[in-house]
Design a protein around this motif. Structure first.
Motif, PDB file in Angstrom:
ATOM      1  N   LEU A 198     -79.786 -63.714 -12.289  1.00  0.00           N
ATOM      2  CA  LEU A 198     -78.975 -63.489 -13.483  1.00  0.00           C
ATOM      3  C   LEU A 198     -79.342 -62.186 -14.186  1.00  0.00           C
ATOM      4  N   VAL A 199     -80.613 -61.849 -14.202  1.00  0.00           N
ATOM      5  CA  VAL A 199     -81.033 -60.591 -14.827  1.00  0.00           C
ATOM      6  C   VAL A 199     -80.452 -59.404 -14.070  1.00  0.00           C
ATOM      7  N   ASP A 200     -80.411 -59.500 -12.752  1.00  0.00           N
ATOM      8  CA  ASP A 200     -79.835 -58.425 -11.946  1.00  0.00           C
ATOM      9  C   ASP A 200     -78.340 -58.279 -12.205  1.00  0.00           C
ATOM     10  N   VAL A 201     -77.646 -59.399 -12.401  1.00  0.00           N
ATOM     11  CA  VAL A 201     -76.219 -59.340 -12.724  1.00  0.00           C
ATOM     12  C   VAL A 201     -76.020 -58.659 -14.075  1.00  0.00           C
ATOM     13  N   SER A 202     -76.863 -59.017 -15.031  1.00  0.00           N
ATOM     14  CA  SER A 202     -76.763 -58.404 -16.356  1.00  0.00           C
ATOM     15  C   SER A 202     -76.966 -56.895 -16.280  1.00  0.00           C
ATOM     16  N   ARG A 203     -77.933 -56.457 -15.507  1.00  0.00           N
ATOM     17  CA  ARG A 203     -78.179 -55.017 -15.358  1.00  0.00           C
ATOM     18  C   ARG A 203     -77.022 -54.337 -14.638  1.00  0.00           C
ATOM     19  N   ALA A 204     -76.480 -55.010 -13.631  1.00  0.00           N
ATOM     20  CA  ALA A 204     -75.359 -54.425 -12.886  1.00  0.00           C
ATOM     21  C   ALA A 204     -74.152 -54.209 -13.791  1.00  0.00           C
ATOM     22  N   LEU A 205     -73.863 -55.193 -14.637  1.00  0.00           N
ATOM     23  CA  LEU A 205     -72.721 -55.058 -15.544  1.00  0.00           C
ATOM     24  C   LEU A 205     -72.989 -54.017 -16.622  1.00  0.00           C
ATOM     25  N   THR A 206     -74.258 -53.737 -16.897  1.00  0.00           N
ATOM     26  CA  THR A 206     -74.595 -52.667 -17.839  1.00  0.00           C
ATOM     27  C   THR A 206     -74.375 -51.294 -17.215  1.00  0.00           C
ATOM     28  N   MET A 207     -74.674 -51.183 -15.932  1.00  0.00           N
ATOM     29  CA  MET A 207     -74.531 -49.899 -15.240  1.00  0.00           C
ATOM     30  C   MET A 207     -73.103 -49.607 -14.819  1.00  0.00           C
ATOM     31  N   LEU A 208     -72.313 -50.644 -14.621  1.00  0.00           N
ATOM     32  CA  LEU A 208     -70.969 -50.479 -14.067  1.00  0.00           C
ATOM     33  C   LEU A 208     -70.093 -49.502 -14.852  1.00  0.00           C
ATOM     34  N   PRO A 209     -70.031 -49.561 -16.176  1.00  0.00           N
ATOM     35  CA  PRO A 209     -69.163 -48.608 -16.894  1.00  0.00           C
ATOM     36  C   PRO A 209     -69.544 -47.157 -16.663  1.00  0.00           C
ATOM     37  N   TRP A 210     -70.823 -46.895 -16.567  1.00  0.00           N
ATOM     38  CA  TRP A 210     -71.265 -45.518 -16.374  1.00  0.00           C
ATOM     39  C   TRP A 210     -70.927 -45.010 -14.982  1.00  0.00           C
ATOM     40  N   ARG A 211     -71.035 -45.874 -13.988  1.00  0.00           N
ATOM     41  CA  ARG A 211     -70.654 -45.466 -12.630  1.00  0.00           C
ATOM     42  C   ARG A 211     -69.152 -45.226 -12.515  1.00  0.00           C
ATOM     43  N   LEU A 212     -68.375 -45.978 -13.300  1.00  0.00           N
ATOM     44  CA  LEU A 212     -66.926 -45.832 -13.234  1.00  0.00           C
ATOM     45  C   LEU A 212     -66.430 -44.590 -13.962  1.00  0.00           C
ATOM     46  N   HIS A 213     -67.039 -44.263 -15.099  1.00  0.00           N
ATOM     47  CA  HIS A 213     -66.510 -43.203 -15.957  1.00  0.00           C
ATOM     48  C   HIS A 213     -67.305 -41.904 -15.886  1.00  0.00           C
ATOM     49  N   PHE A 214     -68.538 -41.955 -15.371  1.00  0.00           N
ATOM     50  CA  PHE A 214     -69.363 -40.752 -15.298  1.00  0.00           C
ATOM     51  C   PHE A 214     -69.733 -40.448 -13.857  1.00  0.00           C
ATOM     52  N   VAL A 215     -68.731 -40.483 -12.982  1.00  0.00           N
ATOM     53  CA  VAL A 215     -68.988 -40.261 -11.551  1.00  0.00           C
ATOM     54  C   VAL A 215     -69.582 -38.882 -11.305  1.00  0.00           C
ATOM     55  N   ASP A 216     -69.167 -37.887 -12.081  1.00  0.00           N
ATOM     56  CA  ASP A 216     -69.582 -36.519 -11.796  1.00  0.00           C
ATOM     57  C   ASP A 216     -71.017 -36.221 -12.208  1.00  0.00           C
ATOM     58  N   VAL A 217     -71.728 -37.172 -12.836  1.00  0.00           N
ATOM     59  CA  VAL A 217     -73.121 -36.891 -13.178  1.00  0.00           C
ATOM     60  C   VAL A 217     -74.039 -37.102 -11.984  1.00  0.00           C
ATOM     61  N   TRP A 218     -73.528 -37.773 -10.941  1.00  0.00           N
ATOM     62  CA  TRP A 218     -74.331 -37.937  -9.730  1.00  0.00           C
ATOM     63  C   TRP A 218     -74.161 -36.690  -8.864  1.00  0.00           C
ATOM     64  N   VAL A 219     -75.201 -35.882  -8.793  1.00  0.00           N
ATOM     65  CA  VAL A 219     -75.163 -34.662  -7.989  1.00  0.00           C
ATOM     66  C   VAL A 219     -75.524 -35.030  -6.557  1.00  0.00           C
ATOM     67  N   ASP A 220     -74.595 -34.802  -5.640  1.00  0.00           N
ATOM     68  CA  ASP A 220     -74.841 -35.127  -4.238  1.00  0.00           C
ATOM     69  C   ASP A 220     -75.932 -34.224  -3.715  1.00  0.00           C
ATOM     70  N   GLU A 221     -76.967 -34.820  -3.106  1.00  0.00           N
ATOM     71  CA  GLU A 221     -78.141 -34.072  -2.677  1.00  0.00           C
ATOM     72  C   GLU A 221     -78.093 -33.652  -1.224  1.00  0.00           C
ATOM     73  N   VAL A 222     -76.936 -33.708  -0.592  1.00  0.00           N
ATOM     74  CA  VAL A 222     -76.864 -33.354   0.823  1.00  0.00           C
ATOM     75  C   VAL A 222     -77.280 -31.918   1.046  1.00  0.00           C
ATOM     76  N   GLY A 223     -76.888 -31.043   0.150  1.00  0.00           N
ATOM     77  CA  GLY A 223     -77.220 -29.638   0.324  1.00  0.00           C
ATOM     78  C   GLY A 223     -78.509 -29.228  -0.327  1.00  0.00           C
ATOM     79  N   TYR A 224     -79.291 -30.211  -0.790  1.00  0.00           N
ATOM     80  CA  TYR A 224     -80.517 -29.888  -1.504  1.00  0.00           C
ATOM     81  C   TYR A 224     -81.723 -30.388  -0.738  1.00  0.00           C
ATOM     82  N   ASP A 225     -82.668 -29.511  -0.488  1.00  0.00           N
ATOM     83  CA  ASP A 225     -83.892 -29.860   0.210  1.00  0.00           C
ATOM     84  C   ASP A 225     -85.039 -29.633  -0.753  1.00  0.00           C
ATOM     85  N   GLU A 226     -85.651 -30.720  -1.212  1.00  0.00           N
ATOM     86  CA  GLU A 226     -86.685 -30.606  -2.236  1.00  0.00           C
ATOM     87  C   GLU A 226     -87.898 -29.837  -1.744  1.00  0.00           C
ATOM     88  N   GLU A 227     -88.250 -29.989  -0.470  1.00  0.00           N
ATOM     89  CA  GLU A 227     -89.443 -29.342   0.048  1.00  0.00           C
ATOM     90  C   GLU A 227     -89.226 -27.848   0.244  1.00  0.00           C
TER      91      GLU A 227
END
Length: 332
Positions: free
Chosen positions: A216-245
């Protein structure tokens, strides 16, 4: 990896599998990328079907890591297809085992002397597929696994697993549902995923009900994160072209990434976000409180005690954490 036989897999195999994603992220036209597509992913499907649990777990982790490295347009065909194929294989074996059992009960045992190579039990394949579905849903950013894609491919699969006659498969499904809710569409969560989770909280097997209370705690956290994933998609920077090392990027490139994360929002975007947040908060209050109350009154003592252990964290998950006042209160 290709030289490893099915009877020789062990802990060394697991270590070898998990070392594969350490290779620097390749270009799609590179030789390594072609090897990964033509050889690694097909072999990983063989390894994730292995009878050894540690090998299956290592292969699952590697699939998730490689899904972060392949081209975005190849994520579905290479990574997302693996758990779907695994479910089909597991269901096929379960049906075959049922037919075989029926034939043996009818006295048709003349082929008992034929020996076959040991196969992974059907329920183990389905449990592994369920865990992999949850890992991909929770680890892949929306730029690689959009909510629409998750709803199209993953939701029907996990719903089918939630109806499996084996209680261990249903328990794995109820444990996977919270992580899948954070990556699906809001409509899919309201109409299919959350109602199925509520149905499993009343399952005939007490172990499934107990697992739902622990999640149940995991469901609560998931529903907390869901709006941000839906409306702030562009804040996730795809790291395919990024090599940290081997990061030789300039400060201006880093500033561009920061600017992308803090992209200004219009009033409409902010209002839509707040509306979705309020809707998700109301959904979790109504659904999760109802489930918790039901499990606290469950006739099985293990279900009741399990729910009591997670009641405090569940209540705390409803508290609207204000980072600003928290930092100020700590003297920061």
């Amino acid at each position: 990896c290709t030289s490893i036989s099915s009877s020789g897999v062990n802990g060394n195999t697991s270590a070898l599998i998990t070392s594969l994603p350490q290779i620097p992220k390749p270009d799609k036209s590179s030789k390594y990328y072609k090897i990964m597509v033509q050889h690694l992913f097909p072999h990983l499907f063989t390894l994730i079907s292995d009878p050894d649990n540690e090998v299956r777990r290592a292969a699952s982790e590697t699939i998730v890591k490689l899904a972060l490295r392949v081209a975005v347009e190849d994520v579905v065909t290479l990574a997302l297809s693996i758990p779907l194929r695994l479910v089909k294989e597991g269901q096929k074996r379960a049906t075959s085992n049922t037919n075989t059992t029926g034939q043996q009960q009818n006295g048709d045992n003349h082929n008992n002397n034929n020996t076959t190579n040991p196969q992974t039990p059907a329920e183990d394949l389905l449990i592994t597929a369920s865990n992999l579905l949850a890992d991909l849903s929770s680890f892949l950013p929306p730029t690689r696994l959009s909510p629409d894609t998750a709803t199209r491919y993953f939701s029907p699969t996990i719903l089918a697993l939630a109806e499996d006659p084996n209680f261990r498969v249903r328990r794995a499904a109820v444990q996977a549902l919270p992580r899948m809710m954070s990556g699906a569409t809001l409509e899919d969560v309201k109409r299919r995923l959350l109602p199925k989770f509520m149905a499993l909280s009343g399952d005939e097997m007490y172990r499934v009900r107990k697992a739902s209370g622990e999640c149940l705690v995991d469901v609560s956290r998931a529903l907390t994160m869901l709006p941000w994933r839906l409306h702030f998609v562009d804040v996730w920077v795809d790291e395919v072209g990024y090599d940290e090392e081997n990061d030789n990027s300039s400060d201006s490139d880093n500033n561009n990434s920061v600017a992308m994360f803090y992209k200004p929002r219009t009033n409409k975007q902010i209002n839509d976000l707040h509306t979705t947040i309020r809707e998700c908060h109301e959904i979790r209050r109504q659904a999760l409180c109802s489930i918790a109350k039901k499990l606290l009154d469950d006739p099985n003592k293990f279900v009741r005690y399990g729910m009591m252990q997670f009641l405090g964290p569940l209540i705390a998950s409803f508290y609207p954490l204000d980072r600003g006042s928290m930092v100020g209160g700590m003297g920061g």
